[in-house]
Design a protein around this motif. Structure first.
Motif, PDB file in Angstrom:
ATOM      1  N   LEU A 347      39.807  47.493  36.681  1.00 41.38           N
ATOM      2  CA  LEU A 347      40.689  47.191  37.818  1.00 41.38           C
ATOM      3  C   LEU A 347      40.368  45.828  38.422  1.00 41.38           C
ATOM      4  CD1 LEU A 347      40.774  50.695  39.548  1.00 41.38           C
ATOM      5  CD2 LEU A 347      42.738  49.486  38.557  1.00 41.38           C
ATOM      6  N   LEU A 348      39.077  45.557  38.561  1.00 45.47           N
ATOM      7  CA  LEU A 348      38.682  44.282  39.165  1.00 45.47           C
ATOM      8  C   LEU A 348      39.133  43.097  38.307  1.00 45.47           C
ATOM      9  CD1 LEU A 348      35.085  45.220  40.366  1.00 45.47           C
ATOM     10  CD2 LEU A 348      37.102  44.857  41.789  1.00 45.47           C
ATOM     11  N   ARG A 349      38.958  43.237  37.001  1.00 35.42           N
ATOM     12  CA  ARG A 349      39.350  42.143  36.109  1.00 35.42           C
ATOM     13  C   ARG A 349      40.868  41.965  36.118  1.00 35.42           C
ATOM     14  NH1 ARG A 349      35.154  44.445  31.595  1.00 35.42           N
ATOM     15  NH2 ARG A 349      33.309  43.309  32.317  1.00 35.42           N
ATOM     16  N   ASN A 350      41.602  43.079  36.120  1.00 31.10           N
ATOM     17  CA  ASN A 350      43.061  42.968  36.208  1.00 31.10           C
ATOM     18  C   ASN A 350      43.465  42.321  37.521  1.00 31.10           C
ATOM     19  OD1 ASN A 350      43.801  44.043  33.726  1.00 31.10           O
ATOM     20  ND2 ASN A 350      43.610  46.144  34.484  1.00 31.10           N
ATOM     21  N   GLY A 351      42.644  42.524  38.532  1.00 31.92           N
ATOM     22  CA  GLY A 351      42.924  41.933  39.838  1.00 31.92           C
ATOM     23  C   GLY A 351      42.477  40.479  39.933  1.00 31.92           C
ATOM     24  N   GLY A 352      41.972  39.942  38.846  1.00 38.92           N
ATOM     25  CA  GLY A 352      41.649  38.518  38.839  1.00 38.92           C
ATOM     26  C   GLY A 352      40.220  38.191  39.230  1.00 38.92           C
ATOM     27  N   LEU A 353      39.376  39.190  39.356  1.00 37.00           N
ATOM     28  CA  LEU A 353      37.973  38.931  39.675  1.00 37.00           C
ATOM     29  C   LEU A 353      37.142  39.025  38.399  1.00 37.00           C
ATOM     30  CD1 LEU A 353      37.416  40.955  42.986  1.00 37.00           C
ATOM     31  CD2 LEU A 353      38.038  38.557  42.688  1.00 37.00           C
ATOM     32  N   SER A 354      36.130  38.160  38.290  1.00 33.40           N
ATOM     33  CA  SER A 354      35.221  38.289  37.164  1.00 33.40           C
ATOM     34  C   SER A 354      34.254  39.420  37.492  1.00 33.40           C
ATOM     35  CB  SER A 354      34.482  36.971  36.908  1.00 33.40           C
ATOM     36  OG  SER A 354      33.626  36.650  37.977  1.00 33.40           O
ATOM     37  N   ASP A 398      34.752  40.132  50.994  1.00 24.99           N
ATOM     38  CA  ASP A 398      34.770  40.559  49.596  1.00 24.99           C
ATOM     39  C   ASP A 398      34.896  42.075  49.497  1.00 24.99           C
ATOM     40  OD1 ASP A 398      34.662  38.053  48.543  1.00 24.99           O
ATOM     41  OD2 ASP A 398      32.486  37.985  48.423  1.00 24.99           O
ATOM     42  N   GLU A 399      34.244  42.771  50.403  1.00 31.73           N
ATOM     43  CA  GLU A 399      34.328  44.218  50.360  1.00 31.73           C
ATOM     44  C   GLU A 399      35.768  44.685  50.571  1.00 31.73           C
ATOM     45  OE1 GLU A 399      31.746  46.461  52.939  1.00 31.73           O
ATOM     46  OE2 GLU A 399      32.297  48.307  51.865  1.00 31.73           O
ATOM     47  N   GLY A 400      36.452  44.057  51.536  1.00 30.31           N
ATOM     48  CA  GLY A 400      37.849  44.412  51.785  1.00 30.31           C
ATOM     49  C   GLY A 400      38.696  44.192  50.543  1.00 30.31           C
ATOM     50  N   LEU A 401      38.505  43.019  49.921  1.00 28.42           N
ATOM     51  CA  LEU A 401      39.289  42.674  48.739  1.00 28.42           C
ATOM     52  C   LEU A 401      39.012  43.647  47.592  1.00 28.42           C
ATOM     53  CD1 LEU A 401      41.075  40.733  47.091  1.00 28.42           C
ATOM     54  CD2 LEU A 401      39.025  39.367  46.642  1.00 28.42           C
ATOM     55  N   ILE A 402      37.727  43.877  47.355  1.00 30.04           N
ATOM     56  CA  ILE A 402      37.357  44.704  46.198  1.00 30.04           C
ATOM     57  C   ILE A 402      37.793  46.156  46.387  1.00 30.04           C
ATOM     58  CG2 ILE A 402      35.324  45.718  45.075  1.00 30.04           C
ATOM     59  CD1 ILE A 402      34.113  42.807  45.280  1.00 30.04           C
ATOM     60  N   ARG A 403      37.608  46.669  47.585  1.00 36.45           N
ATOM     61  CA  ARG A 403      38.034  48.067  47.810  1.00 36.45           C
ATOM     62  C   ARG A 403      39.545  48.194  47.723  1.00 36.45           C
ATOM     63  NH1 ARG A 403      33.827  51.186  48.325  1.00 36.45           N
ATOM     64  NH2 ARG A 403      31.997  50.588  49.549  1.00 36.45           N
ATOM     65  N   ALA A 404      40.263  47.145  48.143  1.00 31.49           N
ATOM     66  CA  ALA A 404      41.730  47.188  48.038  1.00 31.49           C
ATOM     67  C   ALA A 404      42.149  47.200  46.569  1.00 31.49           C
ATOM     68  CB  ALA A 404      42.335  45.984  48.756  1.00 31.49           C
ATOM     69  N   ILE A 405      41.497  46.372  45.771  1.00 35.54           N
ATOM     70  CA  ILE A 405      41.849  46.333  44.342  1.00 35.54           C
ATOM     71  C   ILE A 405      41.565  47.691  43.704  1.00 35.54           C
ATOM     72  CG2 ILE A 405      41.167  45.394  42.108  1.00 35.54           C
ATOM     73  CD1 ILE A 405      40.723  42.697  43.536  1.00 35.54           C
ATOM     74  N   LEU A 406      40.421  48.276  44.047  1.00 38.10           N
ATOM     75  CA  LEU A 406      40.033  49.536  43.410  1.00 38.10           C
ATOM     76  C   LEU A 406      40.926  50.693  43.840  1.00 38.10           C
ATOM     77  CD1 LEU A 406      36.151  49.249  43.508  1.00 38.10           C
ATOM     78  CD2 LEU A 406      37.684  48.947  41.551  1.00 38.10           C
ATOM     79  N   SER A 407      41.489  50.588  45.047  1.00 37.51           N
ATOM     80  CA  SER A 407      42.341  51.687  45.492  1.00 37.51           C
ATOM     81  C   SER A 407      43.805  51.422  45.166  1.00 37.51           C
ATOM     82  CB  SER A 407      42.173  51.886  47.009  1.00 37.51           C
ATOM     83  OG  SER A 407      42.595  50.715  47.681  1.00 37.51           O
TER      84      SER A 407
END
Length: 410
Positions: A347-354, A398-407
């Motif tokens: 999910l993170l990679r699809n969201g553009g994060l390494s 970063d936590e906000g961004l990452i949790r949003a991507i994961l959810s």
RNA sequence: GCGAUUGUAGCUCAGUUGGUUAGAGCGCCGGUUUGUGGUACCGGAGGUCGGGGGUUCGAGACCCCUCAAUCGCCCCA
């Protein structure tokens, strides 16, 4: 233990890794960007050619042909050679592929080249160069444009400070021959005071005495005839226009009257960007005008000018390019949560994060391994009373961004 | 092709005038400690000391040969 012997790498080849590979890529990426600014068109060239493509153009320096080229026969008995330079192959393509129709043609490429030499600092048997050529342009503005691009490239790489552009002219064909004859008779007069190497060069390649490193030769080199006294009016005029153009383009240079090219087909402008930070291999980018080359390949007289630059040498000067840290490392602290970990990095990679998954070795040491990599963020997966629980380590943003991507709410 | 220097663990290196079973740090694997945490400790795997020959009671060390790497010369498109 196996008794199989591991094959060794071939002498003079290199396996480039980590920070060095990043620096290499940075050089190539910068070149690609700058080349587009100057509207040089990208070409891809074969890494091997018929041997004659290279041997025809090389003229009197037989050493180069016989000792420095990687040549072999194919199954049909044809002699082929791994390209030792770009220019000859590009000149061949200009003739065989009908590129004359695009003249004046500005092209750029990069890739591996092969020369059978003893490796030393900044010199390899397989090495890599950037290359830029302008074919079918006789005017000094072409030289200026080409040099301006080289200058901007070095500036954008941040290495221009330690590098100086040395500029010379070899004149037109007649000027060059006149100068050469004068040099030969001058050095002949001092023949027995020259180094053994230079006595040899006197027969084979007299211009090269000018950049001899032997202290015995230096006093004679200093008083040797200079090209300026042999330049025709046209050649003088040409060089003057190059110098004026460089002035207008804001390119700094110094005159290097002893700078020569080893091969016969060079005319007029010759140049090298040189540093003293790379030991004995100080030339970082070099080239010149080769109006004589295309004729040696059976084409019409075609003026052309080009340069090439060693990617490894540029990368050494750029230095310390570091590998990027991960945006997020997902730590699987219990093997039962492996699938959740795999899902999360995806999910993170699809969201553009390494993102990197850390899920091997002792579970209780995985978190520390993640910390050591100093990523922007760490997401540690464990379970609490049967529920997946994730602990976050990093900034609130970063936590906000990452949790949003994961959810799925990114 | 020539010269100089260097070859000991995956990496960086110790290893005394030749003397028991070749070491450290880092890395790797495992365990303990800690538990919003780059901690500390314990243990383990991993070396035919580049390869071959010689000298010697005994060679990682000394000698010869060879291979490789690094730097330089030649050459440099």
């Amino acid at each position: 233990m196996s008794s199989i012997e591991t094959p060794r790498p071939i002498r003079g080849t290199q396996d480039i890794f980590g920070a060095d590979a990043e620096a290499f890529a940075h050089v190539v990426e910068t070149f690609e960007r700058v080349r587009k600014l100057y509207r040089f068109r990208r070409i891809e060239m074969p890494v091997f050619e018929k041997t004659e493509v290279f041997s025809r153009s090389l003229g009197e320096t037989t050493d180069v042909v016989s000792k420095e080229m990687y040549s072999f026969e194919d199954r049909g008995g044809e002699s082929l050679t791994l390209r030792p330079e770009f220019t000859a192959g590009i000149a061949r393509a200009y003739l065989t592929d009908g590129w004359q129709q695009y003249a004046p043609l500005k092209v750029a490429t990069h890739g591996p080249l092969f020369r059978y030499e003893r490796p030393q600092k900044g010199r390899y048997r397989q090495f890599h160069q950037l290359d830029a050529e302008i074919i079918g342009a006789a005017e000094p503005q072409a030289d200026v444009e080409l040099l301006a691009m080289a200058d901007q490239l070095l500036k954008e790489l941040g290495i221009a400070d330690g590098v100086t552009l040395q500029l010379n002219t070899l004149g037109d064909g007649d000027s060059r021959e006149g100068w050469r004859a004068a040099l030969v008779s001058y050095f002949r007069a001092h023949r027995h005071q020259l180094s053994e190497d230079s006595q040899d060069r006197l027969e084979r390649n007299p211009l090269r005495i000018l950049d001899s490193k032997d202290p015995r030769d230096k006093p004679f080199v200093a008083d040797a005839p200079e090209i300026d006294d042999y330049l025709s009016g046209e050649a003088q005029d040409y060089f003057g226009k190059v110098c004026e153009g460089l002035q207008a383009a804001g390119v700094a240079w110094t005159r290097a009257p002893a700078l020569v090219r080893g091969l016969d087909y060079y005319r007029h402008t010759a140049f090298e960007f040189v540093t003293d930070r790379l030991g004995a291999q100080g030339t970082v980018l070099g080239g010149g005008r080769y109006d004589g080359l295309i004729e040696t390949l059976g084409g019409a007289h075609t003026p052309a000018v080009g340069w090439a630059a060693g990617i490894e040498r540029l990368a050494m000067l750029v230095g310390g390019a570091s590998e990027d840290v991960a945006d997020c490392i997902v730590v699987v602290e219990e093997d039962a949560l492996m699938q959740e970990g795999i899902r999360s990095v995806g999910l993170l990679r699809n969201g553009g994060l390494s993102a990197e998954l850390l899920s091997s070795g002792s579970p209780r040491k995985r978190f520390d391994k993640a910390v050591k990599q100093q990523p922007r963020a760490i997401l540690a997966l464990s379970s609490q009373e049967g529920e997946v629980s994730s602990r976050f380590h990093g900034s609130d943003d970063d936590e906000g961004l990452i949790r949003a991507i994961l959810s799925g709410n990114a």
